[in-house]
Scaffold this active site. Structure first.
Site, short mmCIF file in Angstrom:
data_model
loop_
_atom_site.label_atom_id
_atom_site.label_comp_id
_atom_site.label_asym_id
_atom_site.label_seq_id
_atom_site.Cartn_x
_atom_site.Cartn_y
_atom_site.Cartn_z
N HIS A 123 -79.88 58.82 -42.70
CA HIS A 123 -81.27 59.18 -42.37
C HIS A 123 -81.57 58.67 -40.96
O HIS A 123 -80.99 57.65 -40.54
CB HIS A 123 -82.14 58.47 -43.41
CG HIS A 123 -83.59 58.78 -43.39
ND1 HIS A 123 -84.47 58.20 -42.49
CD2 HIS A 123 -84.34 59.60 -44.17
CE1 HIS A 123 -85.69 58.65 -42.74
NE2 HIS A 123 -85.65 59.49 -43.74
N ASP A 200 -78.21 51.15 -47.23
CA ASP A 200 -79.48 51.82 -47.38
C ASP A 200 -79.56 52.34 -48.82
O ASP A 200 -78.88 53.30 -49.18
CB ASP A 200 -79.57 52.98 -46.38
CG ASP A 200 -80.86 53.79 -46.51
OD1 ASP A 200 -81.59 53.59 -47.50
OD2 ASP A 200 -81.12 54.63 -45.63
N GLN A 203 -82.26 55.95 -51.59
CA GLN A 203 -82.06 57.05 -52.53
C GLN A 203 -81.26 56.66 -53.76
O GLN A 203 -81.02 57.50 -54.62
CB GLN A 203 -81.37 58.24 -51.84
CG GLN A 203 -82.23 58.93 -50.81
CD GLN A 203 -83.49 59.55 -51.39
OE1 GLN A 203 -83.55 59.93 -52.56
NE2 GLN A 203 -84.53 59.63 -50.58
N LYS A 226 -90.05 54.90 -53.48
CA LYS A 226 -88.99 55.74 -54.05
C LYS A 226 -88.67 55.31 -55.48
O LYS A 226 -87.86 55.93 -56.15
CB LYS A 226 -87.71 55.64 -53.22
CG LYS A 226 -87.89 55.83 -51.72
CD LYS A 226 -87.71 57.24 -51.28
CE LYS A 226 -87.65 57.30 -49.75
NZ LYS A 226 -87.77 58.66 -49.24
N CYS A 363 -84.85 64.52 -42.16
CA CYS A 363 -84.62 63.36 -41.27
C CYS A 363 -83.13 63.12 -41.06
O CYS A 363 -82.69 61.96 -40.92
CB CYS A 363 -85.29 62.09 -41.78
SG CYS A 363 -87.08 62.18 -41.75
N1 PMP Z 1 -83.14 56.15 -45.84
C1 PMP Z 1 -83.07 57.12 -46.76
C2 PMP Z 1 -81.74 57.48 -47.35
C3 PMP Z 1 -84.24 57.77 -47.16
O1 PMP Z 1 -84.18 58.74 -48.06
C4 PMP Z 1 -85.48 57.38 -46.60
C5 PMP Z 1 -86.77 58.08 -46.99
N2 PMP Z 1 -86.73 59.49 -46.94
C6 PMP Z 1 -85.49 56.38 -45.65
C7 PMP Z 1 -84.29 55.77 -45.31
C8 PMP Z 1 -86.73 55.91 -44.99
O2 PMP Z 1 -87.60 55.36 -45.93
P1 PMP Z 1 -89.10 54.96 -45.50
O3 PMP Z 1 -89.65 56.16 -44.80
O4 PMP Z 1 -89.76 54.71 -46.83
O5 PMP Z 1 -89.03 53.76 -44.64
#
Ligand code: PMP
Length: 405
Positions: A123, A200, A203, A226, A363
């Protein structure tokens, strides 16, 4: 054991009874954020009605009550992740915040000859902070390549590892494709060359039991929103031996021991990384969300979600021109495109039919570029999704595909 029945929990989520465009809502954008059960919402409200005070500084009753609830939440979260100590649990505002924190405190540990390794599945929030760290230090950012099926090339990863590797930042599950990454193998290989590893877990946290001691990650980050908790709260797990000699990042109250105008000394873990008044209510609500999910049984919820994904994939497979992204075993998310149809058009049309999915690059622009697309349609699943909703998704996609063909 009995299979998990999502119907038994749906009335805990008032938002799921909404209508969208005159149709009952089918919420399949859970990888972006999940809906919150009433018990979590009530926990937030009760905190403000019964406990609200600032923590760690007050002598008065409410302050002590708020501090105890905040620290009990930390203990609960440590237990959920099987951390060796609650001191390894740092409250952040989310995944992005946790990654930026680690990227900043590592600045002094990285020099121009060093390498930082990420994967092609990351991401943007697990790319950009490392680019910024590379820019600050002169280090080189390297990327583990992705294969055509949306999995990572482990052999190429092994070739990229060297004594220059100072940090590996890798996702446990891809938010774009649902690819599960066997992070434990990556962690042990990275440790063998002396690298630190950040996982990370944004997910994975709602779909997998995470045991940080078993993984042996140095850092692991996720967002509360999440995992059925509110936005604005997240966790950085940091192994004591990996964190204890690192400097602070943000300065302010709570992170200090003693302050003079000339200089300050810093607090111990975890407080050294928690400058300022935290999201007290959010941490307590996150602990409650973990209770809620554990009571349902995370493994049986995950098995239920797996069945939904597999059924959706099998039912969509005969749509002409449909291509799935990611491997056949996916976690949480199912990503696809239909030849000749823009993902945005498909997403907009099925929204008209009440089905909420995400379209676009999720993203992950570099990943989309690598696979030759600007984006995908992504349906992502949570505990409360039903087989009837999968059927609605499939019918909506088929109808939209006919209309757009
Ligand atoms: N890493 C991953 C794999 C994600 O799916 C997300 C959220 N879409 C993020 C990072 C970022 O999370 P946040 O916007 O809650 O900081």
């Amino acid at each position: 054991t009995m299979p998990f029945d999502p119907h038994s929990i749906r009335d805990q989520f008032p938002i799921l009874a909404s209508e969208v465009n005159g149709q009952p809502l089918v919420y399949l954008d859970n990888a972006a954020t999940v809906q919150k059960p009433r018990v979590v919402l009530e926990t937030s409200l009760a905190y403000y009605e019964e406990t609200n005070a600032n923590i760690h500084r007050g002598t008065h009753h409410l302050s002590q009550k708020a501090t105890a609830a905040h620290e009990a939440a930390r203990d609960r979260i440590a237990h959920h992740l099987n951390a060796a100590s609650p001191d390894e649990i740092i409250f952040t505002s989310g995944t992005t915040d946790g990654i930026n924190l680690v990227a900043n405190i590592l600045t002094g540990s990285i020099s121009a000859e060093d390498e930082i390794l990420i994967s092609a599945l990351e991401h943007h929030s697990n790319i950009v902070p490392w680019q910024m760290l590379a820019q600050r230090t002169g280090a080189t950012l390297r990327v583990i390549p992705v294969l055509e099926d949306g999995t990572l090339d482990f052999g190429a990863f092994q070739d990229l590892l060297s004594p220059k590797t100072k940090l590996l930042a890798i996702t446990q599950v891809s938010n774009a494709f649902g690819t599960p990454v066997p992070v434990k193998d990556y962690i042990s290989a990275a440790h063998a060359v002396g690298s630190l590893v950040l996982v990370d877990a944004a997910q994975s946290v709602a779909h997998k039991v995470i045991d940080v001691q078993d993984l042996d990650a140095d850092f692991l980050v996720f967002s509360g929103h999440k995992i059925y908790a509110p936005t604005g709260i997240g966790i950085l797990y940091g192994k004591t031996s990996s964190l204890e000699n690192l400097p602070p990042w943000r300065g302010g109250g709570e992170m200090i021991k003693e302050v003079t105008y000339e200089s300050s000394t810093y607090n111990e873990l975890p407080f050294r990384y928690e400058a300022g008044t935290p999201n007290i209510e959010g941490g307590i609500a996150l602990a409650k969300a973990m209770d809620w999910l554990s009571d349902l049984g995370l493994p049986s919820v995950a098995a239920h979600e797996q069945l939904l994904i597999e059924t959706a994939a099998a039912s969509l497979a005969d749509v002409e021109g449909l291509r799935f992204y990611g491997p056949s075993h996916r976690q949480g998310s199912l990503s696809f495109n239909i030849a000749g149809i823009h993902h945005y058009d498909l997403g907009t049309l099925i929204d008209q039919m009440g089905v909420a999915v995400r379209t676009g690059h999720h993203c992950c622009q570099p990943l989309m570029n690598r696979l030759g697309t600007t984006g995908t349609v992504r349906a992502s699943f949570a505990a409360y999704n039903t087989m009837e909703e999968v059927e609605k998704l499939v019918n909506a996609v088929k109808k939209a595909a006919m209309m757009l063909a």
